[in-house]
Motif scaffolding. Structure first.
Motif, PDB file in Angstrom:
ATOM      1  N   SER A  24      -6.892  -1.063   7.382  1.00  0.00           N
ATOM      2  CA  SER A  24      -7.480  -0.404   5.715  1.00  0.00           C
ATOM      3  C   SER A  24      -7.923  -1.617   5.091  1.00  0.00           C
ATOM      4  O   SER A  24      -8.617  -2.277   4.678  1.00  0.00           O
ATOM      5  CB  SER A  24      -6.676  -0.164   4.766  1.00  0.00           C
ATOM      6  OG  SER A  24      -6.626   1.602   5.518  1.00  0.00           O
ATOM      7  N   ILE A  25      -7.174  -3.425   5.094  1.00  0.00           N
ATOM      8  CA  ILE A  25      -7.089  -3.889   4.352  1.00  0.00           C
ATOM      9  C   ILE A  25      -8.311  -4.599   4.942  1.00  0.00           C
ATOM     10  O   ILE A  25      -9.701  -5.236   4.096  1.00  0.00           O
ATOM     11  CB  ILE A  25      -6.603  -4.617   3.758  1.00  0.00           C
ATOM     12  CG1 ILE A  25      -5.449  -4.141   3.007  1.00  0.00           C
ATOM     13  CG2 ILE A  25      -6.788  -6.235   3.095  1.00  0.00           C
ATOM     14  CD1 ILE A  25      -3.429  -4.436   3.359  1.00  0.00           C
TER      15      ILE A  25
ATOM     16  N   GLY B 238      -7.758  -0.969  -2.120  1.00  0.00           N
ATOM     17  CA  GLY B 238      -6.130  -0.715  -2.546  1.00  0.00           C
ATOM     18  C   GLY B 238      -5.802   0.253  -1.338  1.00  0.00           C
ATOM     19  O   GLY B 238      -6.043   1.052  -0.276  1.00  0.00           O
ATOM     20  N   TYR B 239      -4.116   0.916  -1.523  1.00  0.00           N
ATOM     21  CA  TYR B 239      -3.863   1.854  -0.384  1.00  0.00           C
ATOM     22  C   TYR B 239      -2.370   1.915  -1.371  1.00  0.00           C
ATOM     23  O   TYR B 239      -1.758   1.818  -1.656  1.00  0.00           O
ATOM     24  CB  TYR B 239      -3.250   1.347   1.095  1.00  0.00           C
ATOM     25  CG  TYR B 239      -3.151   1.911   1.743  1.00  0.00           C
ATOM     26  CD1 TYR B 239      -3.879   1.466   3.282  1.00  0.00           C
ATOM     27  CD2 TYR B 239      -1.758   2.519   1.742  1.00  0.00           C
ATOM     28  CE1 TYR B 239      -3.384   2.367   4.621  1.00  0.00           C
ATOM     29  CE2 TYR B 239      -1.555   3.455   2.687  1.00  0.00           C
ATOM     30  CZ  TYR B 239      -2.109   3.505   4.175  1.00  0.00           C
ATOM     31  OH  TYR B 239      -2.350   4.689   5.079  1.00  0.00           O
ATOM     32  N   ILE B 240      -2.724   3.638  -1.470  1.00  0.00           N
ATOM     33  CA  ILE B 240      -1.682   4.378  -2.072  1.00  0.00           C
ATOM     34  C   ILE B 240      -1.025   5.051  -1.739  1.00  0.00           C
ATOM     35  O   ILE B 240      -1.822   5.923  -0.772  1.00  0.00           O
ATOM     36  CB  ILE B 240      -1.827   4.706  -3.469  1.00  0.00           C
ATOM     37  CG1 ILE B 240      -3.159   4.880  -3.771  1.00  0.00           C
ATOM     38  CG2 ILE B 240      -2.057   3.319  -4.699  1.00  0.00           C
ATOM     39  CD1 ILE B 240      -3.548   5.749  -4.833  1.00  0.00           C
ATOM     40  N   LEU B 241      -0.042   5.732  -1.363  1.00  0.00           N
ATOM     41  CA  LEU B 241       0.734   7.118  -1.055  1.00  0.00           C
ATOM     42  C   LEU B 241       0.922   8.378  -1.436  1.00  0.00           C
ATOM     43  O   LEU B 241       0.934   7.530  -2.811  1.00  0.00           O
ATOM     44  CB  LEU B 241       1.985   6.614  -0.672  1.00  0.00           C
ATOM     45  CG  LEU B 241       2.637   5.567  -0.101  1.00  0.00           C
ATOM     46  CD1 LEU B 241       4.171   4.858   0.224  1.00  0.00           C
ATOM     47  CD2 LEU B 241       1.759   5.532   1.383  1.00  0.00           C
ATOM     48  N   LYS B 242       0.541   9.198  -1.023  1.00  0.00           N
ATOM     49  CA  LYS B 242       0.278  10.651  -1.603  1.00  0.00           C
ATOM     50  C   LYS B 242       1.072  10.908  -2.825  1.00  0.00           C
ATOM     51  O   LYS B 242       0.829  11.836  -2.759  1.00  0.00           O
ATOM     52  CB  LYS B 242       0.608  11.970  -0.561  1.00  0.00           C
ATOM     53  CG  LYS B 242      -1.130  11.156   0.145  1.00  0.00           C
ATOM     54  CD  LYS B 242      -1.669  12.395   0.425  1.00  0.00           C
ATOM     55  CE  LYS B 242      -3.534  12.254   1.017  1.00  0.00           C
ATOM     56  NZ  LYS B 242      -3.773  13.584   2.742  1.00  0.00           N
ATOM     57  N   ASP B 243       3.092  10.379  -2.118  1.00  0.00           N
ATOM     58  CA  ASP B 243       3.675  11.126  -2.779  1.00  0.00           C
ATOM     59  C   ASP B 243       3.784  10.223  -4.536  1.00  0.00           C
ATOM     60  O   ASP B 243       5.123  10.004  -5.158  1.00  0.00           O
ATOM     61  CB  ASP B 243       5.015  10.822  -2.356  1.00  0.00           C
ATOM     62  CG  ASP B 243       5.476   9.650  -2.171  1.00  0.00           C
ATOM     63  OD1 ASP B 243       4.770   8.239  -2.439  1.00  0.00           O
ATOM     64  OD2 ASP B 243       6.379   9.594  -1.254  1.00  0.00           O
TER      65      ASP B 243
ATOM     66  N   MET C 220      -7.756   4.157  -0.843  1.00  0.00           N
ATOM     67  CA  MET C 220      -6.791   4.837   1.078  1.00  0.00           C
ATOM     68  C   MET C 220      -5.594   5.462  -0.463  1.00  0.00           C
ATOM     69  O   MET C 220      -4.867   5.061  -0.902  1.00  0.00           O
ATOM     70  CB  MET C 220      -6.441   3.960   1.858  1.00  0.00           C
ATOM     71  CG  MET C 220      -7.544   3.293   2.569  1.00  0.00           C
ATOM     72  SD  MET C 220      -9.526   3.933   2.566  1.00  0.00           S
ATOM     73  CE  MET C 220      -8.801   4.523   3.732  1.00  0.00           C
ATOM     74  N   LEU C 221      -5.930   7.196   0.129  1.00  0.00           N
ATOM     75  CA  LEU C 221      -4.770   7.670  -0.376  1.00  0.00           C
ATOM     76  C   LEU C 221      -3.854   8.339   1.060  1.00  0.00           C
ATOM     77  O   LEU C 221      -5.057   9.214   1.802  1.00  0.00           O
ATOM     78  CB  LEU C 221      -4.890   8.855  -1.424  1.00  0.00           C
ATOM     79  CG  LEU C 221      -4.126   9.250  -1.850  1.00  0.00           C
ATOM     80  CD1 LEU C 221      -3.115   8.870  -2.618  1.00  0.00           C
ATOM     81  CD2 LEU C 221      -4.503  10.503  -3.094  1.00  0.00           C
ATOM     82  N   SER C 222      -2.660   8.178   1.399  1.00  0.00           N
ATOM     83  CA  SER C 222      -2.274   8.475   2.292  1.00  0.00           C
ATOM     84  C   SER C 222      -1.071   9.020   2.293  1.00  0.00           C
ATOM     85  O   SER C 222      -0.230   8.459   1.408  1.00  0.00           O
ATOM     86  CB  SER C 222      -2.494   7.762   3.370  1.00  0.00           C
ATOM     87  OG  SER C 222      -2.122   8.146   4.474  1.00  0.00           O
ATOM     88  N   MET C 223      -0.689   9.316   2.996  1.00  0.00           N
ATOM     89  CA  MET C 223       1.055   9.825   3.555  1.00  0.00           C
ATOM     90  C   MET C 223       1.853   8.560   4.197  1.00  0.00           C
ATOM     91  O   MET C 223       3.191   8.942   4.420  1.00  0.00           O
ATOM     92  CB  MET C 223       1.175  11.334   3.796  1.00  0.00           C
ATOM     93  CG  MET C 223       1.006  11.312   5.661  1.00  0.00           C
ATOM     94  SD  MET C 223       1.626  13.206   5.650  1.00  0.00           S
ATOM     95  CE  MET C 223       0.086  14.146   5.297  1.00  0.00           C
ATOM     96  N   HIS C 224       1.069   7.938   5.188  1.00  0.00           N
ATOM     97  CA  HIS C 224       1.507   6.984   5.952  1.00  0.00           C
ATOM     98  C   HIS C 224       1.965   5.501   5.613  1.00  0.00           C
ATOM     99  O   HIS C 224       0.569   5.170   4.928  1.00  0.00           O
ATOM    100  CB  HIS C 224       0.571   6.722   6.929  1.00  0.00           C
ATOM    101  CG  HIS C 224       0.085   8.381   7.913  1.00  0.00           C
ATOM    102  ND1 HIS C 224       0.788   9.067   8.571  1.00  0.00           N
ATOM    103  CD2 HIS C 224      -1.146   9.181   8.081  1.00  0.00           C
ATOM    104  CE1 HIS C 224       0.777  10.199   9.615  1.00  0.00           C
ATOM    105  NE2 HIS C 224      -0.917  10.005   8.486  1.00  0.00           N
ATOM    106  N   ASP C 225       2.837   5.235   5.820  1.00  0.00           N
ATOM    107  CA  ASP C 225       3.565   3.813   5.440  1.00  0.00           C
ATOM    108  C   ASP C 225       3.211   2.429   6.438  1.00  0.00           C
ATOM    109  O   ASP C 225       3.528   1.518   6.284  1.00  0.00           O
ATOM    110  CB  ASP C 225       4.533   3.016   4.625  1.00  0.00           C
ATOM    111  CG  ASP C 225       5.502   4.471   5.459  1.00  0.00           C
ATOM    112  OD1 ASP C 225       5.513   4.452   5.680  1.00  0.00           O
ATOM    113  OD2 ASP C 225       6.455   4.048   4.351  1.00  0.00           O
TER     114      ASP C 225
ATOM    115  N   GLY D  79     -10.395   8.178   8.076  1.00  0.00           N
ATOM    116  CA  GLY D  79     -10.872   7.669   6.535  1.00  0.00           C
ATOM    117  C   GLY D  79     -11.326   6.368   6.829  1.00  0.00           C
ATOM    118  O   GLY D  79     -11.883   5.795   6.587  1.00  0.00           O
ATOM    119  N   ILE D  80     -10.147   5.319   8.306  1.00  0.00           N
ATOM    120  CA  ILE D  80     -10.298   3.788   8.148  1.00  0.00           C
ATOM    121  C   ILE D  80     -11.884   3.261   8.924  1.00  0.00           C
ATOM    122  O   ILE D  80     -12.183   2.668   8.519  1.00  0.00           O
ATOM    123  CB  ILE D  80      -8.857   3.221   8.760  1.00  0.00           C
ATOM    124  CG1 ILE D  80      -8.313   3.828   8.344  1.00  0.00           C
ATOM    125  CG2 ILE D  80      -8.996   1.599  10.117  1.00  0.00           C
ATOM    126  CD1 ILE D  80      -6.630   3.364   8.577  1.00  0.00           C
TER     127      ILE D  80
END
Length: 213
Positions: free
Chosen positions: A98-99, A105-110, A85-90, A67-68
């Motif tokens: 990504s930025i 934007g970047y959000i976590l899947k949880d 971006m929607l990812s499980m990785h912080d 994705g990146i």
């Protein structure tokens, strides 16, 4: 946006259950229209010009093209599209890269569905959005994570940053190359950094030094 003011969203994730779940949930919101869903970044790049999404909600870990690496290509395909971006990785490395590549934007899947919708709305209006876990990772200077490394892991990290090979590190620390590789894997896992370049940058930014041996 469509004529009726809906936000046109394209979903990109290599897990079909994630795609189906996101589509089902997002389509319950009147202001959102899911115009496409793709299981690979390459397929999404081919599809994007015809569906003209306002927002591309995209995972990072996908086969062949992640994705990146897809961000800049997607923006060339559809310049008006904004990438979320929607990812499980912080991982700070994933987030900052990504930025830099152009994600808005970047959000976590949880996170909750409501937060995903808020992120989509915010980015569609020209803003940026980072979920709370992401904001904490960006603000974290790395000191807390560095304390989680053992003295030996710290030494291996410093030597990696100095450009030493596994063989050179093994000889200097009087351990096997396999042990060095195990330490490297553990360091990457603990710090959430995937590449040697990222480890080097981390060691420099945090001014790490060899421990007393």
């Amino acid at each position: 946006m469509t004529r009726d003011g809906k936000i046109r969203v394209m979903l990109v994730d290599n897990h079909q259950m994630v795609l189906d779940g996101l589509r089902a949930v997002l389509e319950t919101y009147d202001e959102i229209e899911v115009v496409a869903a793709s299981s690979t970044a390459r397929a999404a790049l081919e599809l994007a010009p015809s569906v003209r999404p306002d927002i591309v909600l995209m995972d990072i870990n996908m086969p062949h093209l992640n994705g990146i690496d897809c961000i800049e290509r997607m923006k060339r395909q559809v310049p008006s599209a904004r990438i979320l971006m929607l990812s499980m990785h912080d991982s700070r490395e994933y987030i900052s890269t990504s930025i830099m590549r152009g994600a808005s934007g970047y959000i976590l899947k949880d996170v909750s569905t409501a937060e995903i919708v808020t992120a989509i709305q915010t980015v569609a209006q020209g803003g940026t959005y980072f979920s709370s876990g992401v904001s904490e990772a960006l603000l974290d200077g790395g000191e807390k994570k560095a304390r989680n490394l053992s003295a030996r892991e710290n030494d291996v990290l410093v030597m990696v940053a100095d450009g030493n090979s596994n063989r050179e590190i093994a000889a200097r620390l009087n351990i096997s190359e396999a042990t060095v590789e195990t330490h490297r894997k553990n360091i990457k896992r603990k710090l959430g950094i995937a590449t040697t370049a990222g480890l080097t940058r981390y060691a420099i930014e945090n001014q790490l030094h060899l421990s007393d041996q």
